[in-house]
Design a protein around this motif. Structure first.
Motif, PDB file in Angstrom:
ATOM      1  N   ALA A  93       0.838  -1.200   0.000  1.00 43.24           N
ATOM      2  CA  ALA A  93       0.000   0.000   0.000  1.00 43.24           C
ATOM      3  C   ALA A  93       0.877   1.254   0.000  1.00 43.24           C
ATOM      4  CB  ALA A  93      -0.926  -0.010   1.204  1.00 43.24           C
ATOM      5  N   THR A  94       1.922   1.249   0.838  1.00 45.56           N
ATOM      6  CA  THR A  94       2.810   2.417   0.887  1.00 45.56           C
ATOM      7  C   THR A  94       3.560   2.575  -0.430  1.00 45.56           C
ATOM      8  OG1 THR A  94       3.066   2.173   3.270  1.00 45.56           O
ATOM      9  CG2 THR A  94       4.754   3.443   2.102  1.00 45.56           C
ATOM     10  N   ILE A  95       3.993   1.462  -0.984  1.00 44.72           N
ATOM     11  CA  ILE A  95       4.726   1.529  -2.276  1.00 44.72           C
ATOM     12  C   ILE A  95       3.812   2.119  -3.354  1.00 44.72           C
ATOM     13  CG2 ILE A  95       5.787   0.148  -4.094  1.00 44.72           C
ATOM     14  CD1 ILE A  95       6.795  -1.758  -1.901  1.00 44.72           C
ATOM     15  N   LYS A  96       2.548   1.702  -3.405  1.00 45.25           N
ATOM     16  CA  LYS A  96       1.621   2.225  -4.418  1.00 45.25           C
ATOM     17  C   LYS A  96       1.361   3.710  -4.205  1.00 45.25           C
ATOM     18  CE  LYS A  96      -0.713  -2.150  -5.418  1.00 45.25           C
ATOM     19  NZ  LYS A  96      -1.986  -2.887  -5.374  1.00 45.25           N
ATOM     20  N   ARG A  97       1.300   4.126  -2.930  1.00 49.71           N
ATOM     21  CA  ARG A  97       1.084   5.560  -2.659  1.00 49.71           C
ATOM     22  C   ARG A  97       2.269   6.373  -3.131  1.00 49.71           C
ATOM     23  NH1 ARG A  97       2.807   8.374   1.427  1.00 49.71           N
ATOM     24  NH2 ARG A  97       3.293   6.530   2.672  1.00 49.71           N
ATOM     25  N   ILE A  98       3.487   5.854  -2.891  1.00 52.28           N
ATOM     26  CA  ILE A  98       4.685   6.567  -3.349  1.00 52.28           C
ATOM     27  C   ILE A  98       4.726   6.598  -4.879  1.00 52.28           C
ATOM     28  CG2 ILE A  98       7.208   6.488  -3.406  1.00 52.28           C
ATOM     29  CD1 ILE A  98       7.094   5.190  -0.615  1.00 52.28           C
ATOM     30  N   ALA A  99       4.333   5.482  -5.544  1.00 52.74           N
ATOM     31  CA  ALA A  99       4.333   5.410  -6.996  1.00 52.74           C
ATOM     32  C   ALA A  99       3.366   6.415  -7.596  1.00 52.74           C
ATOM     33  CB  ALA A  99       3.988   3.997  -7.451  1.00 52.74           C
ATOM     34  N   ALA A 100       2.238   6.658  -6.911  1.00 47.75           N
ATOM     35  CA  ALA A 100       1.262   7.626  -7.433  1.00 47.75           C
ATOM     36  C   ALA A 100       1.849   9.026  -7.495  1.00 47.75           C
ATOM     37  CB  ALA A 100       0.005   7.595  -6.567  1.00 47.75           C
ATOM     38  N   ASP A 101       2.779   9.319  -6.570  1.00 43.77           N
ATOM     39  CA  ASP A 101       3.421  10.631  -6.573  1.00 43.77           C
ATOM     40  C   ASP A 101       4.701  10.645  -7.422  1.00 43.77           C
ATOM     41  OD1 ASP A 101       1.491  11.622  -4.872  1.00 43.77           O
ATOM     42  OD2 ASP A 101       2.598  10.998  -3.065  1.00 43.77           O
ATOM     43  N   SER A 102       5.020   9.519  -8.047  1.00 43.98           N
ATOM     44  CA  SER A 102       6.270   9.420  -8.824  1.00 43.98           C
ATOM     45  C   SER A 102       5.966   8.865 -10.218  1.00 43.98           C
ATOM     46  CB  SER A 102       7.275   8.517  -8.110  1.00 43.98           C
ATOM     47  OG  SER A 102       7.504   8.933  -6.788  1.00 43.98           O
ATOM     48  N   ALA A 139       3.862  -1.606  -8.537  1.00 41.07           N
ATOM     49  CA  ALA A 139       3.325  -0.260  -8.763  1.00 41.07           C
ATOM     50  C   ALA A 139       4.029   0.366  -9.965  1.00 41.07           C
ATOM     51  CB  ALA A 139       3.510   0.621  -7.529  1.00 41.07           C
ATOM     52  N   GLY A 140       3.313   1.284 -10.627  1.00 38.28           N
ATOM     53  CA  GLY A 140       3.868   1.991 -11.774  1.00 38.28           C
ATOM     54  C   GLY A 140       3.525   1.303 -13.083  1.00 38.28           C
ATOM     55  N   THR A 141       3.434   2.104 -14.163  1.00 39.93           N
ATOM     56  CA  THR A 141       3.101   1.593 -15.508  1.00 39.93           C
ATOM     57  C   THR A 141       4.265   1.843 -16.452  1.00 39.93           C
ATOM     58  OG1 THR A 141       0.754   2.077 -15.141  1.00 39.93           O
ATOM     59  CG2 THR A 141       1.482   1.730 -17.426  1.00 39.93           C
ATOM     60  N   ARG A 142       4.717   0.795 -17.149  1.00 40.90           N
ATOM     61  CA  ARG A 142       5.848   0.913 -18.058  1.00 40.90           C
ATOM     62  C   ARG A 142       5.357   1.368 -19.432  1.00 40.90           C
ATOM     63  NH1 ARG A 142      10.992  -1.017 -17.865  1.00 40.90           N
ATOM     64  NH2 ARG A 142      12.081  -1.101 -19.870  1.00 40.90           N
ATOM     65  N   PRO A 143       5.950   2.428 -19.990  1.00 39.53           N
ATOM     66  CA  PRO A 143       5.577   2.869 -21.336  1.00 39.53           C
ATOM     67  C   PRO A 143       5.892   1.781 -22.367  1.00 39.53           C
ATOM     68  CG  PRO A 143       6.884   4.540 -20.195  1.00 39.53           C
ATOM     69  CD  PRO A 143       6.979   3.285 -19.385  1.00 39.53           C
ATOM     70  N   PRO A 144       5.189   1.779 -23.533  1.00 39.88           N
ATOM     71  CA  PRO A 144       5.432   0.748 -24.560  1.00 39.88           C
ATOM     72  C   PRO A 144       6.889   0.697 -25.009  1.00 39.88           C
ATOM     73  CG  PRO A 144       3.444   1.983 -25.052  1.00 39.88           C
ATOM     74  CD  PRO A 144       4.104   2.701 -23.911  1.00 39.88           C
ATOM     75  N   VAL A 145       7.483   1.848 -25.231  1.00 40.16           N
ATOM     76  CA  VAL A 145       8.895   1.923 -25.622  1.00 40.16           C
ATOM     77  C   VAL A 145       9.551   2.943 -24.699  1.00 40.16           C
ATOM     78  CG1 VAL A 145      10.568   2.362 -27.460  1.00 40.16           C
ATOM     79  CG2 VAL A 145       8.313   1.423 -28.021  1.00 40.16           C
ATOM     80  N   ALA A 146      10.583   2.511 -23.983  1.00 35.45           N
ATOM     81  CA  ALA A 146      11.139   3.399 -22.967  1.00 35.45           C
ATOM     82  C   ALA A 146      12.598   3.083 -22.714  1.00 35.45           C
ATOM     83  CB  ALA A 146      10.353   3.294 -21.682  1.00 35.45           C
ATOM     84  N   LEU A 147      13.294   4.105 -22.201  1.00 37.34           N
ATOM     85  CA  LEU A 147      14.608   3.904 -21.605  1.00 37.34           C
ATOM     86  C   LEU A 147      14.399   3.789 -20.103  1.00 37.34           C
ATOM     87  CD1 LEU A 147      16.836   6.550 -23.430  1.00 37.34           C
ATOM     88  CD2 LEU A 147      16.648   4.113 -23.896  1.00 37.34           C
ATOM     89  N   SER A 148      15.254   3.039 -19.463  1.00 43.11           N
ATOM     90  CA  SER A 148      15.059   2.865 -18.008  1.00 43.11           C
ATOM     91  C   SER A 148      16.397   2.926 -17.295  1.00 43.11           C
ATOM     92  CB  SER A 148      14.361   1.529 -17.726  1.00 43.11           C
ATOM     93  OG  SER A 148      15.149   0.438 -18.193  1.00 43.11           O
TER      94      SER A 148
END
Length: 416
Positions: free
Chosen positions: A71-80, A93-102
């Motif tokens: 839950a805390t990780i998802k809350r932090i991800a929402a702000d990041s 948590a977090g959504t990866r773009p279709p094509v991205a650098l990481s």
């Protein structure tokens, strides 16, 4: 029309050079755009790495990972935005773009990885536009992010042939660079070939009009000076012809005969061919001049020259040797062939009827002295032998052919 060829060739060469120069300038500009875009993308990658590192160092994030506090990780991800959070190998948590650098940072406890923070940079048309703005560029230039030969954001297929890049129906001059740490992803800097060609057109038009003016000047000069030049050449040809031709008979003159004899003698010596000389002297010609006049004599000489010339081969040389004396030089002719030729010409002269300017007709005969090269050592000996045979023909009654002995210093001669 011949003058047009170098003008057209010059226009094409200069036009091609101008196009090559414009392509080189385009390559330089596109290379600078790629360099600036790569630097901007590198800076974005550094920012993403710093963001991932800052989050990984946060006590809150560290505690959430150790406690498996989703839950805390998802809350932090929402702000990041753009940041992914993994517990072990599972993204929580977090959504990866279709094509991205990481850029990723791992969290470990006692040497075991408990989680990973991944900061991403979405590779899309918005990022491409941002990278394009990072460098000075021409209005029609394009900067594209291409993933496995497909344009990110539009899905258009890219065809690459050397420096030519085709996207849809559009053809570009293009350069590319691989994006570091990104498999199958490249940056393309493009300039339409249509734009490059259009930039050269004004120069090409100037070249064309300059060449057209040069050609017009060339035509004008040709019209002004062609006639004097042609007249001069014509005079030169006439002088050269007169220097080698007898003016009355049209046969070669004595000088031309001497030159040809020297050439044929050297050739016969070199290849071992035979060579024959016929000296012909008209019988009783003086009486024609004395009784009928010099015009009648000239008419006889012309007719005799025509008979001798028509009876000779193309490789033979018929010449007026002097006065009423003629010479016929016959390469590749042995003693038998020379005798037959002389007898045929003697018979033709004897049978001919010559019409004079006053309307009367006369007949003439001629004496022939014939010599062949044989064992003779010098061309002068050939002439001497033929001359002695001619004298023998005159002394023995005229209107006959006498053959000289081909041996050096021989005094004998035979009558045909």
């Amino acid at each position: 029309m011949v003058g047009v060829i170098p003008v057209i060739a010059t226009v094409r060469i200069l036009g091609t050079n101008a196009l090559q120069n414009e392509r080189a300038r385009a390559d330089s500009a596109l290379r600078a755009e790629l360099q600036a875009a790569s630097q901007e993308l590198g800076q974005l990658g550094d920012d993403a790495a710093n963001r991932a590192d800052d989050l990984a160092r946060s006590p809150t994030v560290q505690h959430a990972f150790i406690a498996h506090d989703r839950a805390t990780i998802k809350r932090i991800a929402a702000d990041s935005p753009g940041v992914l959070f993994y517990l072990g190998r599972t993204r929580v948590a977090g959504t990866r773009p279709p094509v991205a650098l990481s850029r990723s940072i791992s969290l470990t406890v006692n040497g075991h990885r408990v989680g990973t923070v991944v900061a991403t940079i979405a590779l899309n048309h918005k990022l491409a536009a941002r990278l394009r703005q990072a460098a000075s560029h021409a209005q029609d230039d394009r900067l594209l992010i291409v993933h496995e030969r497909t344009v990110v954001g539009t899905g258009q297929h890219v065809q690459l042939r050397g420096h030519t890049v085709e996207i849809g129906k559009q053809s570009y001059r293009g350069l590319l660079t691989r994006v570091p740490n990104a498999v199958g992803i490249s940056l393309f800097a493009l300039r339409p070939n249509e734009t490059i060609n259009a930039s050269v057109q004004p120069y090409r038009r100037r070249i064309f009009y300059a060449a057209l003016g040069s050609f017009a000047l060339l035509v004008l000069v040709a019209l002004m000076f062609a006639r004097p030049i042609l007249n001069t050449l014509g005079d030169f040809r006439r002088v050269a012809s007169q220097a080698a031709t007898d003016a009355l008979t049209g046969l070669a003159n004595r000088r031309s005969f001497d030159d040809e004899l020297a050439l044929e003698w050297r050739r016969a010596e070199r290849v071992g061919d035979s060579l024959a000389l016929l000296l012909i002297d008209l019988d009783n010609f003086k009486s024609i001049n004395d009784e009928l006049g010099h015009q009648a004599g000239d008419a006889v000489l012309k007719r005799v020259a025509a008979i001798l010339d028509s009876g000779a081969r193309q490789v033979d040389l018929a010449a007026r040797y002097g006065g009423e004396e003629f010479a016929l030089l016959t390469p590749e002719t042995d003693i038998v062939g020379a005798r037959k030729l002389a007898e045929r010409l003697r018979s033709a002269l004897e049978a001919a009827t010559i019409k004079l300017p006053n309307g009367t007709e006369v007949s003439v005969t001629a004496s022939f002295g014939v010599a062949v090269k044989g064992e003779l050592e010098h061309a002068e000996q050939l002439v001497t032998a033929a001359d002695e045979a001619l004298y023998e023909a005159k002394r023995n009654g005229k209107n006959r052919v006498v053959m000289a002995d081909p041996r050096p210093d021989a005094a004998a001669a035979t009558t045909a």
